[in-house]
Write a protein that holds these residues in place. Structure first.
Motif, PDB file in Angstrom:
ATOM      1  N   ARG A  87     183.670 103.768  66.141  1.00 34.06           N
ATOM      2  CA  ARG A  87     184.160 104.338  64.886  1.00 34.06           C
ATOM      3  C   ARG A  87     184.948 105.630  65.144  1.00 34.06           C
ATOM      4  O   ARG A  87     185.843 105.989  64.375  1.00 34.06           O
ATOM      5  CB  ARG A  87     182.975 104.612  63.953  1.00 34.06           C
ATOM      6  CG  ARG A  87     183.349 104.850  62.499  1.00 34.06           C
ATOM      7  CD  ARG A  87     182.112 104.997  61.629  1.00 34.06           C
ATOM      8  NE  ARG A  87     181.272 103.818  61.731  1.00 34.06           N
ATOM      9  CZ  ARG A  87     179.953 103.836  61.993  1.00 34.06           C
ATOM     10  NH1 ARG A  87     179.344 104.986  62.197  1.00 34.06           N
ATOM     11  NH2 ARG A  87     179.272 102.726  62.056  1.00 34.06           N
ATOM     12  N   THR A 104     177.306  89.353  69.377  1.00 32.99           N
ATOM     13  CA  THR A 104     177.031  89.728  67.985  1.00 32.99           C
ATOM     14  C   THR A 104     177.396  91.185  67.739  1.00 32.99           C
ATOM     15  O   THR A 104     178.011  91.538  66.713  1.00 32.99           O
ATOM     16  CB  THR A 104     175.548  89.498  67.652  1.00 32.99           C
ATOM     17  OG1 THR A 104     175.226  88.115  67.828  1.00 32.99           O
ATOM     18  CG2 THR A 104     175.243  89.903  66.222  1.00 32.99           C
ATOM     19  N   ALA A 107     181.193  91.586  67.679  1.00 32.00           N
ATOM     20  CA  ALA A 107     181.758  91.133  66.404  1.00 32.00           C
ATOM     21  C   ALA A 107     181.548  92.179  65.314  1.00 32.00           C
ATOM     22  O   ALA A 107     182.441  92.430  64.478  1.00 32.00           O
ATOM     23  CB  ALA A 107     181.124  89.811  65.999  1.00 32.00           C
ATOM     24  N   GLU A 108     180.380  92.826  65.326  1.00 31.64           N
ATOM     25  CA  GLU A 108     180.110  93.867  64.323  1.00 31.64           C
ATOM     26  C   GLU A 108     181.018  95.077  64.535  1.00 31.64           C
ATOM     27  O   GLU A 108     181.498  95.683  63.568  1.00 31.64           O
ATOM     28  CB  GLU A 108     178.637  94.279  64.387  1.00 31.64           C
ATOM     29  CG  GLU A 108     178.245  95.251  63.289  1.00 31.64           C
ATOM     30  CD  GLU A 108     176.754  95.543  63.242  1.00 31.64           C
ATOM     31  OE1 GLU A 108     176.358  96.466  62.503  1.00 31.64           O
ATOM     32  OE2 GLU A 108     175.978  94.859  63.951  1.00 31.64           O
ATOM     33  N   ILE A 110     184.071  95.066  65.790  1.00 37.36           N
ATOM     34  CA  ILE A 110     185.418  94.704  65.335  1.00 37.36           C
ATOM     35  C   ILE A 110     185.495  94.682  63.810  1.00 37.36           C
ATOM     36  O   ILE A 110     186.489  95.105  63.213  1.00 37.36           O
ATOM     37  CB  ILE A 110     185.842  93.344  65.914  1.00 37.36           C
ATOM     38  CG1 ILE A 110     185.888  93.413  67.447  1.00 37.36           C
ATOM     39  CG2 ILE A 110     187.188  92.915  65.363  1.00 37.36           C
ATOM     40  CD1 ILE A 110     186.780  94.493  68.000  1.00 37.36           C
ATOM     41  N   SER A 111     184.414  94.222  63.171  1.00 34.28           N
ATOM     42  CA  SER A 111     184.426  94.162  61.703  1.00 34.28           C
ATOM     43  C   SER A 111     184.424  95.551  61.080  1.00 34.28           C
ATOM     44  O   SER A 111     185.007  95.768  60.014  1.00 34.28           O
ATOM     45  CB  SER A 111     183.223  93.363  61.195  1.00 34.28           C
ATOM     46  OG  SER A 111     182.007  94.055  61.438  1.00 34.28           O
ATOM     47  N   LYS A 112     183.765  96.507  61.747  1.00 32.28           N
ATOM     48  CA  LYS A 112     183.665  97.859  61.195  1.00 32.28           C
ATOM     49  C   LYS A 112     184.744  98.804  61.729  1.00 32.28           C
ATOM     50  O   LYS A 112     185.055  99.814  61.088  1.00 32.28           O
ATOM     51  CB  LYS A 112     182.275  98.435  61.485  1.00 32.28           C
ATOM     52  CG  LYS A 112     181.157  97.690  60.764  1.00 32.28           C
ATOM     53  CD  LYS A 112     179.787  98.285  61.067  1.00 32.28           C
ATOM     54  CE  LYS A 112     178.696  97.578  60.269  1.00 32.28           C
ATOM     55  NZ  LYS A 112     177.348  98.115  60.564  1.00 32.28           N
ATOM     56  N   SER A 113     185.271  98.500  62.902  1.00 34.40           N
ATOM     57  CA  SER A 113     186.326  99.325  63.518  1.00 34.40           C
ATOM     58  C   SER A 113     187.420  98.402  64.028  1.00 34.40           C
ATOM     59  O   SER A 113     187.490  98.101  65.233  1.00 34.40           O
ATOM     60  CB  SER A 113     185.751 100.169  64.665  1.00 34.40           C
ATOM     61  OG  SER A 113     184.680 100.973  64.234  1.00 34.40           O
ATOM     62  N   PRO A 114     188.283  97.915  63.141  1.00 35.72           N
ATOM     63  CA  PRO A 114     189.265  96.880  63.506  1.00 35.72           C
ATOM     64  C   PRO A 114     190.209  97.264  64.633  1.00 35.72           C
ATOM     65  O   PRO A 114     190.749  96.387  65.309  1.00 35.72           O
ATOM     66  CB  PRO A 114     190.031  96.654  62.191  1.00 35.72           C
ATOM     67  CG  PRO A 114     189.116  97.144  61.112  1.00 35.72           C
ATOM     68  CD  PRO A 114     188.354  98.273  61.716  1.00 35.72           C
TER      69      PRO A 114
END
Length: 344
Positions: A87, A104, A107-108, A110-114
């Motif tokens: 982040r 997992t 993936a989290e 990337i979803s929160k910090s593209p």
């Protein structure tokens, strides 16, 4: 005349004695005042460090877009480090034992910090496999690694007297906590030296700050990390590299087996936020170079232990022993109940 002569001969020693008593009183008064002032100053510095003064910015260790390596990254504190450092703008190399868990976490992230990139490496630190370390070296050889977080660790299954500690458990604790941390650091450090910047955070424990009966091997491994990390910090300080041992009491995690938070036991998110916000601050441990206890209640505890109670004294040892004996008794009773249920 003889009586008067005798009386006058005793006057001088009595006056001398009174003078010595006055001097002694002044000495102890001054010494006590200086000692009290020192402790108050130490406490004031601890409060400032814990509650007021900020730590170094992560950007001082490498630009956004550079990389951070997090070991033991699949859950708990390691996972939270990966999420929060990503982040802050860094790419993350995730290292832990289970590939599916790492995927997992990736993936989290990337979803929160593209904008973050991730790389994963599944390796079992207890195996001390040369091929695993060669794979890690290959994975990071072209990366600008600005941050290394040595989080991988292992404790005893339950508090256990040393004489009853299984040999496999002893070996795994030493191999993971000590040798794994050393090998990863030695792999990453040359790049930091060549770039003349970097941050190495190593997770310590109050179990290493003070001897912990019934967790003797774990306690020894964390004490080793304290000495090694401090020595390393001094070695590389001229290269603009910060090495810091992070002391913590309990945190809710799979390793601690504690699920409920309290004033003394934060969750991983709060703990990691405190660590990253106080990098470079002693926070309660001014007497320990390159060491911090960044979570506020842990910092206050560390100050009290190091400055008032003493980490090596009989009182601390006795309380610590009783505490872990109680945990062991409860764990054994729970195991007996579960065994009885299975037998029904």
């Amino acid at each position: 005349m003889a009586f008067g002569s005798c009386l006058s001969s005793y006057q001088f020693p009595l006056e001398l004695q009174a003078g010595w008593q006055s001097a002694a009183a002044i000495f102890f008064l001054v010494t006590g005042g200086l000692y009290t002032s020192y402790k108050l100053l130490s406490y004031g510095r601890a409060l400032l460090s814990i509650f007021v003064l900020p730590g170094k910015s992560l950007s001082s260790f490498g630009p956004k877009g550079s990389w951070a390596i997090v070991t033991g990254a699949s859950d708990g504190i390691g996972k939270e480090f990966a999420l929060q450092v990503a982040r802050a703008g860094y790419n993350i190399v995730l290292v832990s034992r289970t590939a599916s868990k790492l995927e997992t976490v990736a993936a989290e992230i990337i979803s929160k910090s593209p904008n973050a990139s991730t790389k994963c490496l599944a390796m079992d630190f207890s195996a001390n496999n040369d091929a695993d370390y060669a794979r890690l070296a290959e994975l990071v050889k072209d990366l600008d690694v600005a941050i290394l977080i040595n989080n991988v660790g292992l404790s005893h299954n339950i508090p256990t007297p040393f004489v009853l500690t299984p040999e496999r458990e002893m070996k795994d604790i030493i191999t993971i906590n000590c040798l794994g941390t050393l090998r990863v650091t030695q792999l990453v450090l040359p790049g930091m030296i060549s770039r003349k910047r970097g941050l190495i955070l190593t997770m310590g424990s109050f179990g290493g700050l003070m001897p912990t009966p019934l967790l003797a091997t774990y306690s020894g491994s964390k004490a080793f990390l304290q000495q090694w990390s401090t020595a390393l910090a001094s070695e590389v300080s001229n290269y603009n590299i910060t090495v810091e041992l992070v002391q913590s009491y309990l945190v809710t995690s799979a390793m601690s087996k504690i699920r409920r938070t309290s004033m003394l036991i934060p969750n991983p998110r709060s703990f990691v936020r405190a660590v990253l916000g106080k990098v470079g601050r002693s926070t309660g441990l001014a007497g320990y170079a390159y060491t911090s206890a960044p979570y506020w209640s842990h910092g206050l505890m560390a100050w009290a232990l190091s400055e008032v109670v003493g980490t090596m004294g009989g009182l601390a040892l006795g309380v610590n022993k009783s505490f872990h004996e109680g945990i062991r008794k409860r764990a054994l009773r729970k195991a007996e109940r579960e065994k009885a249920k299975k037998a029904e």
